[in-house]
Every structure is written in structure tokens, then in C-alpha cells.
Design an enzyme around this catalytic site. Structure first.
Site, PDB file in Angstrom:
ATOM      1  N   GLY A  55      11.472  -0.661 -41.771  1.00 25.31           N
ATOM      2  CA  GLY A  55      11.032  -2.044 -41.787  1.00 25.31           C
ATOM      3  C   GLY A  55      12.039  -3.000 -41.202  1.00 25.31           C
ATOM      4  O   GLY A  55      11.763  -4.192 -41.091  1.00 25.31           O
ATOM      5  N   HIS A  56      13.237  -2.478 -40.823  1.00 25.83           N
ATOM      6  CA  HIS A  56      14.283  -3.314 -40.237  1.00 25.83           C
ATOM      7  C   HIS A  56      14.504  -2.989 -38.764  1.00 25.83           C
ATOM      8  O   HIS A  56      15.519  -3.379 -38.189  1.00 25.83           O
ATOM      9  CB  HIS A  56      15.599  -3.126 -40.991  1.00 25.83           C
ATOM     10  CG  HIS A  56      15.500  -3.378 -42.455  1.00 25.83           C
ATOM     11  ND1 HIS A  56      15.018  -4.543 -42.976  1.00 25.83           N
ATOM     12  CD2 HIS A  56      15.816  -2.585 -43.520  1.00 25.83           C
ATOM     13  CE1 HIS A  56      15.033  -4.481 -44.299  1.00 25.83           C
ATOM     14  NE2 HIS A  56      15.509  -3.299 -44.650  1.00 25.83           N
ATOM     15  N   LYS A 104      24.885   0.140 -45.664  1.00 26.14           N
ATOM     16  CA  LYS A 104      24.687  -1.253 -46.048  1.00 26.14           C
ATOM     17  C   LYS A 104      24.784  -1.369 -47.570  1.00 26.14           C
ATOM     18  O   LYS A 104      24.318  -0.498 -48.302  1.00 26.14           O
ATOM     19  CB  LYS A 104      23.321  -1.766 -45.583  1.00 26.14           C
ATOM     20  CG  LYS A 104      23.098  -1.689 -44.076  1.00 26.14           C
ATOM     21  CD  LYS A 104      21.844  -2.418 -43.636  1.00 26.14           C
ATOM     22  CE  LYS A 104      20.584  -1.938 -44.297  1.00 26.14           C
ATOM     23  NZ  LYS A 104      20.292  -0.515 -44.080  1.00 26.14           N
ATOM     24  N   ASP A 109      20.835   2.356 -51.200  1.00 29.36           N
ATOM     25  CA  ASP A 109      21.573   2.987 -50.103  1.00 29.36           C
ATOM     26  C   ASP A 109      22.900   3.554 -50.595  1.00 29.36           C
ATOM     27  O   ASP A 109      23.274   4.688 -50.249  1.00 29.36           O
ATOM     28  CB  ASP A 109      21.841   1.965 -48.994  1.00 29.36           C
ATOM     29  CG  ASP A 109      20.588   1.585 -48.228  1.00 29.36           C
ATOM     30  OD1 ASP A 109      19.514   2.117 -48.542  1.00 29.36           O
ATOM     31  OD2 ASP A 109      20.679   0.742 -47.319  1.00 29.36           O
ATOM     32  N   HIS A 215      15.081  -8.031 -47.209  1.00 23.72           N
ATOM     33  CA  HIS A 215      13.911  -7.504 -47.918  1.00 23.72           C
ATOM     34  C   HIS A 215      13.111  -8.629 -48.553  1.00 23.72           C
ATOM     35  O   HIS A 215      12.203  -8.376 -49.341  1.00 23.72           O
ATOM     36  CB  HIS A 215      14.332  -6.521 -49.014  1.00 23.72           C
ATOM     37  CG  HIS A 215      15.224  -5.428 -48.534  1.00 23.72           C
ATOM     38  ND1 HIS A 215      16.595  -5.504 -48.629  1.00 23.72           N
ATOM     39  CD2 HIS A 215      14.940  -4.242 -47.952  1.00 23.72           C
ATOM     40  CE1 HIS A 215      17.125  -4.393 -48.122  1.00 23.72           C
ATOM     41  NE2 HIS A 215      16.147  -3.622 -47.706  1.00 23.72           N
TER      42      HIS A 215
END
Length: 327
Positions: A55-56, A104, A109, A215
Site C-alpha cells: 500500500g506504500h 521502518k 515491522d 497508514h
């Protein structure tokens, strides 16, 4: 919700396969566990592995190639990759000089990469990126979040690895770049996560979320819309307070779109931010403008500033050949 989609479960693997098809000269796909890696592997050099929730895009998969990453592990949308992906990717691209894991600073993560680190039986180190000055703590992470500055870190460290720097030199450079990089973002609209099929947050027609995360996490405050030059000044203020640069310092300016902002507006922001930075006595020497660390279709942008030294300039200027960044 209107999106090009067959099923939520197939979105990420099918998108990864489509990326690799479009760049078959550069990339190869490992389907299970899912990761994207260089088609032609390195030999005798440090390898770089990164990843995070999908999504990034183009972060991270769009930066696999010469001068940047060796492999990228895409998780589900806004969801961290699982440790098995990271372990398999690191083992696949290890070129005999160790692997640097670039992470990140989000809880998911960090947990996945830490578990992968515990499982790996090859030389490796972890580099944490936390460039977001908007908040010190959020519901998604402890401490500053890793956002658009990740691209700057991956580019410079990737160049160092390509030039033959050892694992500890790559890690040291990455830590220095991260410490010299600060970002701040603003959103005009929310994004829609396919699995949720609803906006991540509600925002009024005349409002902006200042300090938003990639997000859709809440930022510092919500403001009424204002002219672009005032928005730029508002974003630069905490960035400059954080970096505390002396007049005359060379900097790199990265204007990043979140996915729903046209380039004509991003280039306007670039002009305004460059002018304002020069008024502060800084020398803007390098620029990167475009949608690089996105949040699906969110309308908005972030500004990232990196204080440069001679080595960083050299690493930034070094050749790079990836699907989404090349010179």
C-alpha cells in the site's frame, strides 16, 4: 469502494507478479514465501533487504535493483511481512559479506524483523529508520515512525554497498543518514484499505490532518485548509527545529506524494519549499519529487529534509537502476 481488485487475498501477490513482469530485466519473484529480488545477484558485496506492509508503493519493491535493495518483502496491505519472508529473502540474496536489514519503526515491522534476525544464521545487522518528526509516539509504533526518509536511506546505503563498503560501514552510514533526515506530512483525505472497505479516518471537506502517518494515523492536529505557501511553512517549522542546521548547510529536499496528489501540486510544493529553505540560509543541492512512499489513494504530501555531507552527496549521485528510481 471502487478499486481494481478481484479478491483481497490475491491483491498483493498478483501485484508483485505484475511488477516483476513489467521489469523482468531487473527483478525476479519468489512466490512462497513472497518476496521480490534482483534477477542478477550480487557477488562479494553486502546485500540489503527491506520490506513492510503493501500500500506504500513504490516503497519497497520498486527500489529493488542496482544501487539500492537486493530484496523486498511485501506484507499484506498496511501489515508487516512475516519473519519467514524476511529470512528466505536474506538467505537468497546473501552475497558472502552479510545482509543489512532496513526496518521502518512500526511495531509490526520491528517485531517481524527482530524474529527474522533471531532465526538468521548468516552475518547481518539491522538499521532502523525513524524520520517522522510529527509525533514521538503513536498507536502504531514506539517513538518516531519511519516514513519517506526510508527512500533516502535505502538509496545512499545501497550505493555504499554497491561500492564495496562492508556491513558495519553500511550500517554506520545508514544510521548517519537517518539521524540527518526528518519528515513531516499532511493529508487532505483518507485512504481506503481494501480489506476494510471504508475510509481509515473521517475528515471534513475544508480540513487537513497535520502530521499524518502513512497508514492514516492521526497527526499533531487538524487545521482548516490554507494556501500552499502557509502549508509548506507549517511543515518546515518542526523539520528545521528538529535538525537545527547552521546557515549555509547543504540539504536534500524530498517532496513526496501520498498517492492522490497530482505532480503539478507536488512540483509547486517543491518550488515553495526550496524558496523558503533558501530564505533560512540553507543550500538546497539535491531534490526528489514524486509519489515514492504512498498511502494507497490518500491525497496529501510530506516534506523530507536531509542534511548532507560530502559522502552522502556522493552516495546520492551514484548510479541507480530500479523500477522506480534510476539515473
Amino acid at each position: 469502494m471502487k478499486k481494481f481488485i478481484n479478491s483481497v487475498d490475491d491483491l498483493v501477490p498478483d501485484s508483485a507478479a505484475g511488477l516483476v513482469m513489467a521489469h523482468a530485466d531487473l527483478l525476479a519473484l519468489n512466490e512462497d514465501p513472497l518476496f521480490i529480488h534482483r534477477r542478477v545477484p550480487k557477488r562479494g558485496l553486502v546485500a540489503l533487504v527491506s520490506g513492510g506492509g503493501s500500500g506504500h508503493e513504490p516503497l519497497h519493491s520498486g527500489y529493488v535493483g542496482h544501487g539500492m535493495l537486493d530484496a523486498a518483502c511485501p506484507g499484506l496491505v498496511f501489515t508487516a511481512p512475516v519473519p519467514d519472508q524476511i529470512v528466505a529473502a536474506a538467505q537468497r540474496v546473501d552475497a558472502g559479506q552479510g545482509v543489512l536489514l532496513i526496518v521502518k519503526n512500526y511495531a509490526g515491522d520491528c517485531t517481524s524483523f527482530q524474529m527474522a534476525s533471531d532465526m538468521l544464521d548468516i552475518d547481518h545487522l539491522t538499521l532502523l529508520v525513524n524520520d517522522d518528526v510529527a509525533v514521538e509516539n503513536s498507536t502504531h509504533t514506539t517513538g518516531r515512525r519511519g516514513v519517506a526518509g526510508t527512500v533516502i536511506v535505502e538509496k545512499m546505503v545501497g550505493a555504499a554497498a554497491e561500492a564495496g563498503a562492508d556491513l558495519y560501514e553500511c550500517k554506520a552510514l545508514g544510521d548517519r543518514v537517518n539521524a540527518s533526515t526528518t519528515s513531516m506530512g499532511i493529508a487532505f483525505s483518507s485512504c481506503i484499505v481494501p480489506d476494510a472497505a471504508a475510509p481509515t479516518f473521517d475528515i471534513g471537506e475544508g480540513e487537513m490532518e497535520v502530521g499524518v502517518g502513512i497508514h492514516g494515523e492521526p497527526g499533531r492536529h487538524r487545521r482548516s485548509m490554507m494556501p500552499a505557501d502557509k502549508i509548506v511553512a507549517m511543515l518546515l517549522e518542526p523539520i528545521l527545529q528538529d535538525l537545527r542546521l547552521e546557515r549555509g548547510r547543504q540539504v536534500l529536499l524530498h517532496v513526496n506524494g501520498f498517492g492522490g496528489t497530482p505532480l503539478i501540486e507536488l512540483h509547486l510544493l517543491n518550488k515553495l519549499a526550496t524558496d523558503q529553505l533558501r530564505e533560512h540560509g540553507l543550500q538546497v543541492q539535491r531534490w526528489l519529487v514524486g509519489n515514492h512512499t504512498t498511502s494507497l489513494e490518500m491525497a496529501g504530501a510530506s516534506l523530507t529534509l536531509t542534511a548532507l555531507d560530502d559522502e552522502m552527496v556522493s552516495m546520492w549521485d551514484a548510479s541507480v537502476i530500479t523500477p522506480s528510481l534510476r539515473w
